[in-house]
Design a protein around this motif. Structure first.
Motif, PDB file in Angstrom:
ATOM      1  N   GLY A   1       0.922  -1.314   0.091  1.00  0.00           N
ATOM      2  CA  GLY A   1      -0.021  -0.133  -0.025  1.00  0.00           C
ATOM      3  C   GLY A   1       0.863   1.210   0.211  1.00  0.00           C
ATOM      4  N   ARG A   2      -0.009   2.451  -0.248  1.00  0.00           N
ATOM      5  CA  ARG A   2       0.756   3.618  -0.217  1.00  0.00           C
ATOM      6  C   ARG A   2       1.337   3.848   1.157  1.00  0.00           C
ATOM      7  NH1 ARG A   2      -3.219   7.501  -3.000  1.00  0.00           N
ATOM      8  NH2 ARG A   2      -4.643   6.388  -1.604  1.00  0.00           N
ATOM      9  N   THR A   3       2.179   5.097   1.235  1.00  0.00           N
ATOM     10  CA  THR A   3       2.637   5.712   2.451  1.00  0.00           C
ATOM     11  C   THR A   3       1.437   6.055   3.392  1.00  0.00           C
ATOM     12  OG1 THR A   3       4.628   6.327   1.494  1.00  0.00           O
ATOM     13  CG2 THR A   3       4.133   7.355   3.496  1.00  0.00           C
TER      14      THR A   3
ATOM     15  N   ALA B   1      -0.876   3.988   4.574  1.00  0.00           N
ATOM     16  CA  ALA B   1      -1.829   2.862   4.418  1.00  0.00           C
ATOM     17  C   ALA B   1      -1.790   2.074   5.908  1.00  0.00           C
ATOM     18  CB  ALA B   1      -1.469   2.145   3.156  1.00  0.00           C
TER      19      ALA B   1
ATOM     20  N   LYS C   1       0.788  -0.129   6.922  1.00  0.00           N
ATOM     21  CA  LYS C   1       1.442  -1.363   7.091  1.00  0.00           C
ATOM     22  C   LYS C   1       2.362  -1.245   8.374  1.00  0.00           C
ATOM     23  CE  LYS C   1       3.402   0.203   2.993  1.00  0.00           C
ATOM     24  NZ  LYS C   1       2.668   1.199   2.980  1.00  0.00           N
TER      25      LYS C   1
END
Length: 86
Positions: A40-42, A44, A46
Motif C-alpha cells: 500500500g501507499r505511504t 496506509a 503497513k
C-alpha cells in the motif's frame, strides 16, 4: 513456544498522540507456515500492523490473537524475542 497462527479480528487503531486513524476493521487469518504480503501507499497502515504485532501499541478496537490467545495475554519479552520483521 509459539506456533505462529495470527488472527486480526476487526482491528482498528488510532494513534493516541495525534488522533490519526491508521486502521479500521482490519481482519485476516495467517496460519503457521503461510505468508502474507501487505502492500500500500505511504500512510496506509503497513507499519502500524507490524507495530501492533510486537505490541508497540494495542488495538483501539478489535483483537489480535496469537495461537488462539489474545496477544495481550502473551509475555511481552518472549513475544518480542520470537518475532522479527523487516
Amino acid at each position: 513456544p509459539l506456533e505462529g497462527h495470527i488472527v486480526f479480528d476487526n482491528v482498528s487503531f488510532t494513534y493516541p498522540d495525534t488522533g490519526i486513524k491508521a486502521l479500521e476493521n482490519v481482519s485476516f487469518d495467517v496460519k503457521p507456515g503461510e505468508k502474507l504480503a501487505i502492500i500500500g501507499r505511504t500512510g496506509a497502515g503497513k507499519t502500524t500492523i507490524a507495530d501492533l504485532l510486537v505490541r508497540m501499541y494495542d488495538p483501539t478496537a478489535g483483537r489480535i490473537l496469537l495461537d488462539g490467545r489474545d496477544l495481550r495475554a502473551h509475555d511481552l519479552d518472549n513475544l518480542r524475542r520470537r518475532i522479527g520483521y523487516v
